[in-house]
Structures are given as C-alpha cells and as structure tokens.
Enzyme design. Structure first.
Site, PDB file in Angstrom:
ATOM      1  N   PHE A 116       0.859  -1.186   0.000  1.00  0.00           N
ATOM      2  CA  PHE A 116       0.000   0.000   0.000  1.00  0.00           C
ATOM      3  C   PHE A 116       0.890   1.229   0.000  1.00  0.00           C
ATOM      4  O   PHE A 116       2.078   1.163   0.327  1.00  0.00           O
ATOM      5  CB  PHE A 116      -0.914  -0.013   1.240  1.00  0.00           C
ATOM      6  CG  PHE A 116      -2.376  -0.211   0.923  1.00  0.00           C
ATOM      7  CD1 PHE A 116      -2.796  -1.176   0.025  1.00  0.00           C
ATOM      8  CD2 PHE A 116      -3.347   0.564   1.542  1.00  0.00           C
ATOM      9  CE1 PHE A 116      -4.143  -1.372  -0.254  1.00  0.00           C
ATOM     10  CE2 PHE A 116      -4.699   0.387   1.276  1.00  0.00           C
ATOM     11  CZ  PHE A 116      -5.100  -0.585   0.375  1.00  0.00           C
ATOM     12  N   GLN A 230      -8.100  14.592   3.520  1.00  0.00           N
ATOM     13  CA  GLN A 230      -7.397  13.776   2.535  1.00  0.00           C
ATOM     14  C   GLN A 230      -8.230  13.577   1.275  1.00  0.00           C
ATOM     15  O   GLN A 230      -9.426  13.277   1.361  1.00  0.00           O
ATOM     16  CB  GLN A 230      -7.066  12.401   3.120  1.00  0.00           C
ATOM     17  CG  GLN A 230      -6.337  11.494   2.146  1.00  0.00           C
ATOM     18  CD  GLN A 230      -5.875  10.212   2.803  1.00  0.00           C
ATOM     19  OE1 GLN A 230      -6.618   9.249   2.902  1.00  0.00           O
ATOM     20  NE2 GLN A 230      -4.632  10.207   3.283  1.00  0.00           N
ATOM     21  N   HIS A 232      -8.470  11.162  -1.860  1.00  0.00           N
ATOM     22  CA  HIS A 232      -8.012   9.862  -2.350  1.00  0.00           C
ATOM     23  C   HIS A 232      -7.671   9.990  -3.827  1.00  0.00           C
ATOM     24  O   HIS A 232      -8.427  10.588  -4.591  1.00  0.00           O
ATOM     25  CB  HIS A 232      -9.104   8.807  -2.136  1.00  0.00           C
ATOM     26  CG  HIS A 232      -8.608   7.405  -2.237  1.00  0.00           C
ATOM     27  ND1 HIS A 232      -8.269   6.818  -3.444  1.00  0.00           N
ATOM     28  CD2 HIS A 232      -8.382   6.466  -1.293  1.00  0.00           C
ATOM     29  CE1 HIS A 232      -7.854   5.584  -3.221  1.00  0.00           C
ATOM     30  NE2 HIS A 232      -7.914   5.342  -1.921  1.00  0.00           N
ATOM     31  N   LEU A 242     -15.266   5.223  -4.511  1.00  0.00           N
ATOM     32  CA  LEU A 242     -13.876   4.862  -4.260  1.00  0.00           C
ATOM     33  C   LEU A 242     -13.412   3.711  -5.137  1.00  0.00           C
ATOM     34  O   LEU A 242     -14.118   2.727  -5.330  1.00  0.00           O
ATOM     35  CB  LEU A 242     -13.735   4.466  -2.785  1.00  0.00           C
ATOM     36  CG  LEU A 242     -12.364   3.963  -2.328  1.00  0.00           C
ATOM     37  CD1 LEU A 242     -11.338   5.083  -2.409  1.00  0.00           C
ATOM     38  CD2 LEU A 242     -12.455   3.423  -0.901  1.00  0.00           C
ATOM     39  N   GLU A 245      -7.083   1.691  -3.073  1.00  0.00           N
ATOM     40  CA  GLU A 245      -5.635   1.745  -3.251  1.00  0.00           C
ATOM     41  C   GLU A 245      -5.073   0.357  -3.527  1.00  0.00           C
ATOM     42  O   GLU A 245      -3.985   0.215  -4.094  1.00  0.00           O
ATOM     43  CB  GLU A 245      -4.995   2.331  -1.988  1.00  0.00           C
ATOM     44  CG  GLU A 245      -3.533   2.668  -2.122  1.00  0.00           C
ATOM     45  CD  GLU A 245      -3.078   3.607  -1.031  1.00  0.00           C
ATOM     46  OE1 GLU A 245      -2.079   3.298  -0.364  1.00  0.00           O
ATOM     47  OE2 GLU A 245      -3.732   4.654  -0.835  1.00  0.00           O
ATOM     48  N   ARG A 276      -0.746   9.149  -0.248  1.00  0.00           N
ATOM     49  CA  ARG A 276      -1.921   9.621  -0.984  1.00  0.00           C
ATOM     50  C   ARG A 276      -1.853  11.092  -1.343  1.00  0.00           C
ATOM     51  O   ARG A 276      -2.317  11.500  -2.408  1.00  0.00           O
ATOM     52  CB  ARG A 276      -3.182   9.327  -0.164  1.00  0.00           C
ATOM     53  CG  ARG A 276      -3.518   7.857  -0.147  1.00  0.00           C
ATOM     54  CD  ARG A 276      -4.742   7.567   0.685  1.00  0.00           C
ATOM     55  NE  ARG A 276      -5.103   6.159   0.586  1.00  0.00           N
ATOM     56  CZ  ARG A 276      -6.067   5.589   1.283  1.00  0.00           C
ATOM     57  NH1 ARG A 276      -6.775   6.302   2.154  1.00  0.00           N
ATOM     58  NH2 ARG A 276      -6.331   4.311   1.140  1.00  0.00           N
ATOM     59  N   HIS A 340     -11.994  12.167   0.762  1.00  0.00           N
ATOM     60  CA  HIS A 340     -12.050  10.782   1.224  1.00  0.00           C
ATOM     61  C   HIS A 340     -12.040  10.636   2.735  1.00  0.00           C
ATOM     62  O   HIS A 340     -12.857   9.915   3.298  1.00  0.00           O
ATOM     63  CB  HIS A 340     -10.872  10.018   0.622  1.00  0.00           C
ATOM     64  CG  HIS A 340     -10.772   8.593   1.046  1.00  0.00           C
ATOM     65  ND1 HIS A 340     -11.768   7.665   0.795  1.00  0.00           N
ATOM     66  CD2 HIS A 340      -9.792   7.918   1.718  1.00  0.00           C
ATOM     67  CE1 HIS A 340     -11.406   6.483   1.280  1.00  0.00           C
ATOM     68  NE2 HIS A 340     -10.222   6.611   1.845  1.00  0.00           N
ATOM     69  N   ARG A 376      -3.085  10.581   6.072  1.00  0.00           N
ATOM     70  CA  ARG A 376      -3.231   9.201   6.539  1.00  0.00           C
ATOM     71  C   ARG A 376      -2.707   8.218   5.502  1.00  0.00           C
ATOM     72  O   ARG A 376      -2.975   8.365   4.310  1.00  0.00           O
ATOM     73  CB  ARG A 376      -4.704   8.883   6.828  1.00  0.00           C
ATOM     74  CG  ARG A 376      -4.930   7.433   7.221  1.00  0.00           C
ATOM     75  CD  ARG A 376      -6.374   7.167   7.562  1.00  0.00           C
ATOM     76  NE  ARG A 376      -7.283   7.256   6.437  1.00  0.00           N
ATOM     77  CZ  ARG A 376      -7.418   6.320   5.491  1.00  0.00           C
ATOM     78  NH1 ARG A 376      -6.656   5.231   5.509  1.00  0.00           N
ATOM     79  NH2 ARG A 376      -8.300   6.481   4.514  1.00  0.00           N
TER      80      ARG A 376
END
Length: 562
Positions: A116, A230, A232, A242, A245, A276, A340, A376
C-alpha cells in the site's frame, strides 16, 4: 429516560469495537445509531487493514511506526502512533478468531498482505476488496452474541452535560416512533465517522456528516487539525465512488492522456504507491497542465489479467462497469482525486478521552488522537477504528467503574431539543437545506481542495459565513414525526456548516504546505512555526483557533520523499 453505564454513538467499526471492549470489561453498554450497524460507512472500505505481521518479510512494528510518522508529514503524535502499530497484530488476530475471513497466501496459508502507499513492506491485510465490509459484519456478529442493546435508527442530536460539565448522556430522535428521547450514561463514546459530505464529490456515504464533531464543538470541546482533509487519488469521476488503493497495490498504473506513467516524475521510487497526498497532487497537476482526459487521468489494470482482477478486485470491476461504463479487464478506468478522509476530529488523548470534558470519549474518524497527522496512510483507518475503538471502550468502562454514582442528567435535556425542533418544523418559509448543502459542497470542492491559496480560501470563508447566516431561516418541508429524513438532513447540514467553518479557518491560518494541506502561496513545510496541532473552538458562533504541541518520541522531522 433510558440509562446505561456507557452509551456509544455510532455503530461502525470504531463504535462496535468500543462497545465490545466495554462489555468485556463488565459494564452495561448500549449502541445508538442512525443506521443499521452493517450499513455503516465502514463497510465501504475496500483495500485492507495494516499490521506488521512479519509474514515472510522483515517488517516490524517499528517500520510501521516510522512509515506512519513519515506519512503524517511529522505532525502525527508519535506516542499514539506507536500504540497504533504495536497493537495492530493483536487486533488482526482477534478479528480472525472472531471469524473475519482474510485472504490467504497460496503456499503457506498465512494471512495475505499487499503493498500500500507509503509503506516500506507489504503489510496490508485484506479480504479481496471487501475488507471493511468483512470486518463490519464480523464485529456485528460479536455484538449480537454479547446481546449488546442497540438503538437502531435513532439520530443523536445533542450531547448532554451536567452542571459540572461532565458528559452524562445524549438526546436522540427515535425515527420509528417520532419522539425525542434522553439516554443517560456515566460515559459517552462518540464514533459517528467523518465529515466527507462537506465536499462533492466524496467517497463518503451520505450519512457521513460529522455529527459527533458538531455536537462536541457546540458543547465547548475543541476539534483538532480540521484543515487536513485527505483526497483519495482514485475515485470515479461521475460520483466519487472509491477505487481502492489495493488496485495500485496489486500493480495498477496511472496514465495521462499521452499514455505516460506520470508518477515516474513525482515519486520515482514508490511510483503509484507513494503516499496519498503525493499521488493526488501529481494527478491534479497533470490535469491542470492539460495532460488529463475530461478532467481525469487513467488507472490501468489490464496488464494484471482477468484472473487476478476477478480474485483480488472483483468489486472494483463491478463498480467501474456500473458507474463508469468501463470494464477494467479491457480498458483503463477514468479517475480523479476525491474527498475521502478527514484527519481532524474531536480532540482526545491516547485513550480516546476528551481532556476538556470528563466522561466524553471518541474513536475512529470523528476523533483526532492524532495518529494520521497531515496525511493518513492507506490501511491505517480501519486499524485506527479497531485499535482506538477498543481503547476508548476499555477507558470508558474504567471511567464508569471509578465513578459509580448515577449521572446527574438534566431533566429538561430532551425538552430543550424538542422545543428547538418544533420551532424549526413550525417555520413555513425559508431556504431548503439541500440548496445550502449543495452550495457548501461546491465551494469546498472548488476552493478548499487539493491545492489551496490564501485569497481563494478567503472567498470560501466568506461563502461559508454567508451560508451559515442563511441557514438560520432554513425550512423543513416535511412536518411529520416518523422517519422525517428532511429534518435529519437539516440537522446534519447544520453540523456540516460548523465543521466547514473550522476547516476553512484552520486552512487560512496554516501558512505552510504539509501533507494534504497544500498551499500554492506557501509551498514549503514550516517546522519552525507550524509543528503544532490546530484546535478549533466555537465562541458565540465564531470559530476561534488555539494550538497544542505535537508529541515527539524518536523520529525527527525529515524531508519527505518517495
């Protein structure tokens, strides 16, 4: 009036994990939720949950801690991050023992882990691309087994405090019966999720309206780091749905209109698996400089092949076909950055306790411990929900056991809420909340987005102030008592307006670029002046800012590169 030792508001991952922990500690705990628990937004999380399990790698909790500190752009509280990462493996194994079905390594049968963004090792445990839903259902079965009372379709409108300023319960609208009720408690745990619906488009569910943050703010509890939202990198252009990721973790490429894999310019080592904020800014730059396609860039999964996509990313394929008219097996998916996750929230300590209000706790996205700082890492949100949900449940139970006296719940708590709602319903003329919410979402998206600047933020502040003034004459068309969603949406819009004001005010004040807060007029990170948390208060309807220190342990701030 109903009473319990602990009342948990919200029944997503953080809320249910808190309730389970409090129940196991031996106190009477109840869940209060405006949705059925398995409809909570936690179920929308796709890609996975982080833990340094060390499955055939040299990963460690120290590596996880450093990656999280770096991802947070060094403004996360390092003591809290250490707690998060050290407890992570225990929570994964606990979920597995409760019945969570994680994907497995083919050869060893151990829990599979995928790469990730921002991570030095593959440490994201997953259940195909349905991880949040699998964990949500797992925790719900535990709540059912423990027979934890659950007030479903009860919308909490107010936090109740006694004469000494202690949290002693909540007031809620029982949608089924159309009544306003008080639920007394010795401790209250807020776990209502984020406030992503302040933007449009957003990956967040329509119910993600920051209720806990709004209620706490109005009771004098500060909100922390509200300027950090944040975006995304991969959301569907049409509606903000979404695209996990995990799609990039499995090897997906990001391409511009020329077919170039543009992340080679912005993060030559990590490429699509940079953090991100880095990837979102790269996409936004490509689009702004004319290398996008209809305001998007492309996520290419074709080289993964049908079998891998169907095994690891089946939901993503379904969503792309349904909402983008694109089958990722045969063509790239058009995507763009979308709102996000909110790094800010109710200011709490490492046990989820609000220092400014005894008896109040918060966990999950509505809280700010702070483990995410300015940005994050993917896979850390589900982890935060279960780790700090458990800790908030444990701490609230301990608080109750130390304070055995019955809570002094004001007798007029429900009456005050009832009068306010009746006055609102009695109004025949005014603006509808939907108009205000649409304008709010548009101005936040356009002026408080991936890139920001002082003059444009000032325009956003003026618009938000105007919308808050117009909201004073809002009208609710539905005058009924039962399942009055028009009323609920109006109350939610009130929370969103307050939170948007905190976000914009904090963003104007923070004259630097850090993590998800990227200023075009202050392009560098300023550790000398801004290595601190923002605290937002609401004084007579106006947002006031204060600041608190960042907890540092062993990681000194460095230049962040991927």
């Amino acid at each position: 009036m109903r009473t319990h030792d602990v009342v948990v508001v919200g029944a997503g991952l953080a809320g249910m994990r808190a309730a389970i922990a409090a129940h196991e500690a031996g106190v009477d705990v109840a869940l209060v939720t405006k949705l059925h628990p398995v409809r909570s937004h936690s179920g929308a999380a796709q890609g996975g949950i982080n833990a340094a399990l060390g499955n055939e790698t040299e990963d460690s909790t120290d590596n996880h801690t450093f990656d999280t500190v770096k991802g947070a752009d060094y403004i996360g509280d390092q003591d809290a991050i250490e707690i998060l990462c050290q407890r992570a493996p225990l929570e994964i194994y606990q979920l597995e023992h409760w019945g969570a079905v994680f994907s497995r390594q083919e050869d060893s049968g151990k829990i599979a882990q995928r790469p990730f963004g921002g991570a030095g090792f593959p440490r994201t445990c997953y259940a195909a691309d349905l991880t949040g839903l699998v964990i949500l259902h797992t925790l719900y079965t535990v709540c059912v087994k423990y027979d934890i009372p659950t007030y479903e379709e009860w919308f909490v409108t107010d936090l109740v405090t006694d004469d000494d300023g202690n949290a002693v319960g909540v007031v809620a609208y029982d949608m089924i019966h159309g009544t306003i009720e008080t639920i007394g408690a010795k401790a209250v745990v807020m776990a209502t999720g984020g406030a992503g619906r302040v933007y449009r488009p957003s990956t967040n569910a329509h119910a993600s309206t920051g209720d806990a943050m709004g209620m706490a703010l109005r009771k004098g509890v500060p909100l922390k780091d509200m300027e950090f939202m944040q975006f995304h990198p991969t959301t569907l252009a049409a509606n903000g749905v979404l695209v996990t990721e995990g799609a990039r973790g499995e090897g997906g490429y990001l391409l511009n209109k020329d077919g170039d894999r543009f992340m080679t310019k912005y993060a030559p080592n990590k490429l699509e698996l940079a953090s991100r904020d880095v990837v979102s800014r790269a996409e936004a730059t490509e689009i702004m400089e004319g290398r996008g396609i209809d305001g998007c860039v492309m996520l290419d999964l074709r080289h993964l092949g049908r079998d891998r996509i169907m095994e690891r990313l089946p939901q993503i394929r379904e969503l792309a076909i349904a909402f983008a008219g694109t089958d990722p097996i045969v063509e790239p998916i058009p995507i763009r950055p979308g709102a996000h996750y909110h790094m800010g929230g109710v200011h709490v300590d490492n046990w989820g306790a609000a220092p400014h209000m005894p008896g109040l706790f918060a966990a999950g996205e509505c809280s700010c411990v702070s483990v995410h700082g300015a940005n994050r890492l993917g896979g850390n949100s589900l982890l935060e929900a279960v780790v700090f949900g458990a800790r908030a449940g444990e701490a609230s139970a301990a608080y109750v056991q130390e304070h055995s006296a019955a809570p002094k719940v004001p007798s007029n708590a429900a009456a005050e809420t009832q009068a306010r709602i009746e006055n609102l319903l009695a109004r025949d003329k005014g603006i509808r909340q939907s108009e205000i919410r649409d304008e709010l979402a548009d101005v936040m998206q356009e002026k408080v987005g991936v890139y920001r600047s002082g003059p444009v933020l000032g325009e956003a502040k003026r618009t938000v102030t105007e919308l808050r003034e117009r909201f004073q004459s809002v009208v609710v068309d539905d005058k009924g008592k039962t399942f009055n969603t028009d009323l609920i949406h109006t109350l939610e819009t009130g929370f969103l307006l307050d939170l948007a004001d905190c976000m914009v005010t904090g963003a104007i004040a923070r004259t630097e670029s850090r993590g998800a807060h990227s200023r075009t007029d202050f392009t560098e990170r300023d550790d000398e002046n801004w290595m601190k948390h923002t605290l937002s208060y609401l004084d007579d309807g106006e947002v006031r800012l204060d600041y608190s220190e960042v907890a540092m342990t062993k990681y000194e701030p460095q230049v962040r590169s991927y």
